[in-house]
Design a protein around this motif. Structure first.
Motif, PDB file in Angstrom:
ATOM      1  N   THR A   1      38.575  41.398  39.493  1.00 26.69           N
ATOM      2  CA  THR A   1      38.538  41.897  38.116  1.00 26.69           C
ATOM      3  C   THR A   1      38.382  40.806  37.155  1.00 26.69           C
ATOM      4  OG1 THR A   1      41.020  41.946  37.769  1.00 26.69           O
ATOM      5  CG2 THR A   1      40.000  44.016  38.842  1.00 26.69           C
ATOM      6  N   ILE A   2      38.686  39.583  37.266  1.00 26.63           N
ATOM      7  CA  ILE A   2      38.329  38.461  36.639  1.00 26.63           C
ATOM      8  C   ILE A   2      36.852  38.227  36.204  1.00 26.63           C
ATOM      9  CG2 ILE A   2      38.686  35.802  36.060  1.00 26.63           C
ATOM     10  CD1 ILE A   2      40.984  36.123  38.177  1.00 26.63           C
ATOM     11  N   PRO A   3      36.596  38.239  34.890  1.00 34.01           N
ATOM     12  CA  PRO A   3      35.102  38.103  34.620  1.00 34.01           C
ATOM     13  C   PRO A   3      34.545  36.998  35.046  1.00 34.01           C
ATOM     14  CG  PRO A   3      36.172  38.962  32.682  1.00 34.01           C
ATOM     15  CD  PRO A   3      37.286  38.680  33.875  1.00 34.01           C
ATOM     16  N   ALA A   4      33.171  36.800  35.433  1.00 39.57           N
ATOM     17  CA  ALA A   4      32.428  35.851  35.892  1.00 39.57           C
ATOM     18  C   ALA A   4      32.488  34.530  34.918  1.00 39.57           C
ATOM     19  CB  ALA A   4      31.059  36.350  36.105  1.00 39.57           C
ATOM     20  N   GLY A   5      32.384  35.168  33.619  1.00 45.44           N
ATOM     21  CA  GLY A   5      32.350  34.094  32.580  1.00 45.44           C
ATOM     22  C   GLY A   5      33.621  33.309  32.670  1.00 45.44           C
TER      23      GLY A   5
ATOM     24  N   ARG B   1      38.733  43.007  25.127  1.00 39.48           N
ATOM     25  CA  ARG B   1      37.429  43.455  24.710  1.00 39.48           C
ATOM     26  C   ARG B   1      36.812  44.630  25.584  1.00 39.48           C
ATOM     27  NH1 ARG B   1      33.936  39.602  22.291  1.00 39.48           N
ATOM     28  NH2 ARG B   1      32.433  41.453  22.621  1.00 39.48           N
ATOM     29  N   GLY B   2      37.771  45.023  26.259  1.00 41.89           N
ATOM     30  CA  GLY B   2      37.392  46.114  27.310  1.00 41.89           C
ATOM     31  C   GLY B   2      36.252  45.751  28.277  1.00 41.89           C
ATOM     32  N   GLN B   3      36.284  44.481  28.716  1.00 43.29           N
ATOM     33  CA  GLN B   3      35.225  43.981  29.660  1.00 43.29           C
ATOM     34  C   GLN B   3      35.855  43.974  31.288  1.00 43.29           C
ATOM     35  OE1 GLN B   3      34.370  40.238  28.071  1.00 43.29           O
ATOM     36  NE2 GLN B   3      32.991  41.093  26.380  1.00 43.29           N
ATOM     37  N   VAL B   4      37.132  44.426  31.570  1.00 45.05           N
ATOM     38  CA  VAL B   4      37.554  44.389  32.909  1.00 45.05           C
ATOM     39  C   VAL B   4      38.083  45.835  33.165  1.00 45.05           C
ATOM     40  CG1 VAL B   4      39.586  43.688  34.030  1.00 45.05           C
ATOM     41  CG2 VAL B   4      38.992  42.410  32.146  1.00 45.05           C
ATOM     42  N   ASP B   5      37.283  46.069  34.419  1.00 45.99           N
ATOM     43  CA  ASP B   5      37.374  47.466  35.311  1.00 45.99           C
ATOM     44  C   ASP B   5      38.418  47.312  36.144  1.00 45.99           C
ATOM     45  OD1 ASP B   5      36.947  49.684  36.211  1.00 45.99           O
ATOM     46  OD2 ASP B   5      34.971  49.238  37.025  1.00 45.99           O
ATOM     47  N   PHE B   6      39.509  48.070  35.926  1.00 43.61           N
ATOM     48  CA  PHE B   6      40.837  48.168  36.687  1.00 43.61           C
ATOM     49  C   PHE B   6      40.480  49.311  37.806  1.00 43.61           C
ATOM     50  CE2 PHE B   6      42.288  46.254  32.916  1.00 43.61           C
ATOM     51  CZ  PHE B   6      42.795  45.087  33.590  1.00 43.61           C
ATOM     52  N   SER B   7      39.429  50.119  37.894  1.00 44.41           N
ATOM     53  CA  SER B   7      39.452  51.123  38.739  1.00 44.41           C
ATOM     54  C   SER B   7      39.459  50.696  40.404  1.00 44.41           C
ATOM     55  CB  SER B   7      38.387  52.087  38.426  1.00 44.41           C
ATOM     56  OG  SER B   7      37.060  51.192  38.902  1.00 44.41           O
ATOM     57  N   ALA B   8      38.923  49.571  40.542  1.00 48.16           N
ATOM     58  CA  ALA B   8      39.223  49.209  41.879  1.00 48.16           C
ATOM     59  C   ALA B   8      40.249  49.130  42.408  1.00 48.16           C
ATOM     60  CB  ALA B   8      37.946  47.969  42.201  1.00 48.16           C
ATOM     61  N   ILE B   9      41.246  48.588  41.673  1.00 42.56           N
ATOM     62  CA  ILE B   9      42.571  48.021  41.997  1.00 42.56           C
ATOM     63  C   ILE B   9      43.404  49.348  42.465  1.00 42.56           C
ATOM     64  CG2 ILE B   9      44.702  47.273  41.418  1.00 42.56           C
ATOM     65  CD1 ILE B   9      43.292  45.657  39.119  1.00 42.56           C
ATOM     66  N   GLY B  10      43.628  50.439  41.945  1.00 43.53           N
ATOM     67  CA  GLY B  10      44.046  51.743  42.555  1.00 43.53           C
ATOM     68  C   GLY B  10      43.507  52.176  44.024  1.00 43.53           C
ATOM     69  N   LYS B  11      42.254  51.860  43.951  1.00 44.17           N
ATOM     70  CA  LYS B  11      41.531  52.440  45.300  1.00 44.17           C
ATOM     71  C   LYS B  11      41.907  51.446  46.347  1.00 44.17           C
ATOM     72  CE  LYS B  11      37.802  54.430  42.648  1.00 44.17           C
ATOM     73  NZ  LYS B  11      36.083  54.451  42.627  1.00 44.17           N
ATOM     74  N   ALA B  12      42.257  50.168  46.125  1.00 38.61           N
ATOM     75  CA  ALA B  12      42.451  49.169  47.234  1.00 38.61           C
ATOM     76  C   ALA B  12      43.703  49.661  47.906  1.00 38.61           C
ATOM     77  CB  ALA B  12      42.461  47.953  46.693  1.00 38.61           C
ATOM     78  N   ALA B  13      43.686  49.229  49.125  1.00 38.46           N
ATOM     79  CA  ALA B  13      44.810  49.587  50.047  1.00 38.46           C
ATOM     80  C   ALA B  13      45.958  48.261  49.871  1.00 38.46           C
ATOM     81  CB  ALA B  13      44.767  49.572  51.748  1.00 38.46           C
ATOM     82  N   TRP B  14      47.356  48.495  50.076  1.00 39.15           N
ATOM     83  CA  TRP B  14      48.023  47.324  49.847  1.00 39.15           C
ATOM     84  C   TRP B  14      47.936  46.344  51.108  1.00 39.15           C
ATOM     85  CZ3 TRP B  14      51.031  45.873  45.878  1.00 39.15           C
ATOM     86  CH2 TRP B  14      51.236  46.757  44.752  1.00 39.15           C
TER      87      TRP B  14
END
Length: 234
Positions: free
Chosen positions: A138-142, A11-24
């Motif tokens: 990224t897991i939706p609150a619902g 449904r396009g309700q998940v934003d993955f942008s923060a994953i790429g910015k996070a450190a390992w």
């Protein structure tokens, strides 16, 4: 959780942008504790709540496994207090036994101590990986709300099972009134905030059950509506 997460992705309700910015790899921000005596009185009642919560969790595990762990209650309380002390020295929050874990045990029927040692070890390792934390966020609150509803609901049902197996007489008004009020407050997650400090349903429910039960029992005995030796009163 997997089905709900996959559906949210579609449904396009998940934003993955923060994953790429996070450190390992990353460490928590430690800081020394600061004492504030103005808010200390607000936290003292919480200790009573945590004691009741821990005892309830031990009782729940005993009910699920069919074993008597009453002799371990003191050990559980000591470990909880020690964990909170250690966390406080590093600027962390207080610790407690978490109802979600009890719900997972009830759902999976896995009671192995070794399994939970491994789970704790992996949790510690993964906590040092901000990228994994970003994935979880990224897991939706619902989706999380749905599985939490199941886990907390199972905890509530375990409590009801304890009442049933101990033959609590709910024909007595004091028993059913106190149980009904406490159950709705705790499971419904009532909230109460004083001076910016928020108390959740479990905390409020614990205080209410102690005040309501002992208060109603005292009134009943004083007025003669409750027999002082009535075995059917909790």
């Amino acid at each position: 959780v997997i089905i709900g997460y996959a559906y949210a992705c579609c449904r396009g309700q998940v934003d993955f942008s923060a994953i790429g910015k996070a450190a390992w790899i990353g460490l928590p921000h430690f800081h020394t504790p600061q004492v504030d005596f103005s808010i200390l009185p607000m936290f003292v009642p919480v200790v009573l709540v945590l004691v009741a919560e821990n005892v309830g969790h031990v009782k729940s595990v005993s009910q699920m496994t069919g074993r008597d762990y009453d002799d371990q209650i003191g050990t559980a309380l000591f470990a909880d207090g020690l964990g909170t002390t250690i966390a406080g020295f590093g600027g962390g929050s207080g610790t407690t036994t978490y109802g979600e874990n009890i719900g997972v045990m009830a759902a999976t029927k896995v009671y192995s101590t070794a399994a939970y040692w491994c789970a704790a070890g992996f949790a510690l390792i993964l906590s040092l990986c901000p990228k994994f934390g970003a994935i979880i966020n990224t897991i939706p609150a619902g989706v999380l709300g749905g599985v939490t509803t199941l886990l907390y609901g199972m905890i509530g049902m375990i409590g009801i099972r304890i009442w049933v197996e101990n033959k609590v007489n709910f024909d007595k008004p004091i028993n059913i009134m106190v149980a009904a009020i406490t159950m709705i407050i705790a499971i419904g997650q009532f909230a109460f905030t004083v001076n910016g400090i928020s108390f959740n349903g479990i905390a409020i429910g614990t205080i209410v059950v102690l005040v309501a039960y002992h208060g109603l029992k005292a009134i009943g005995k004083f007025t003669g509506t409750i027999d002082k030796d009535d075995p059917d009163v909790l």
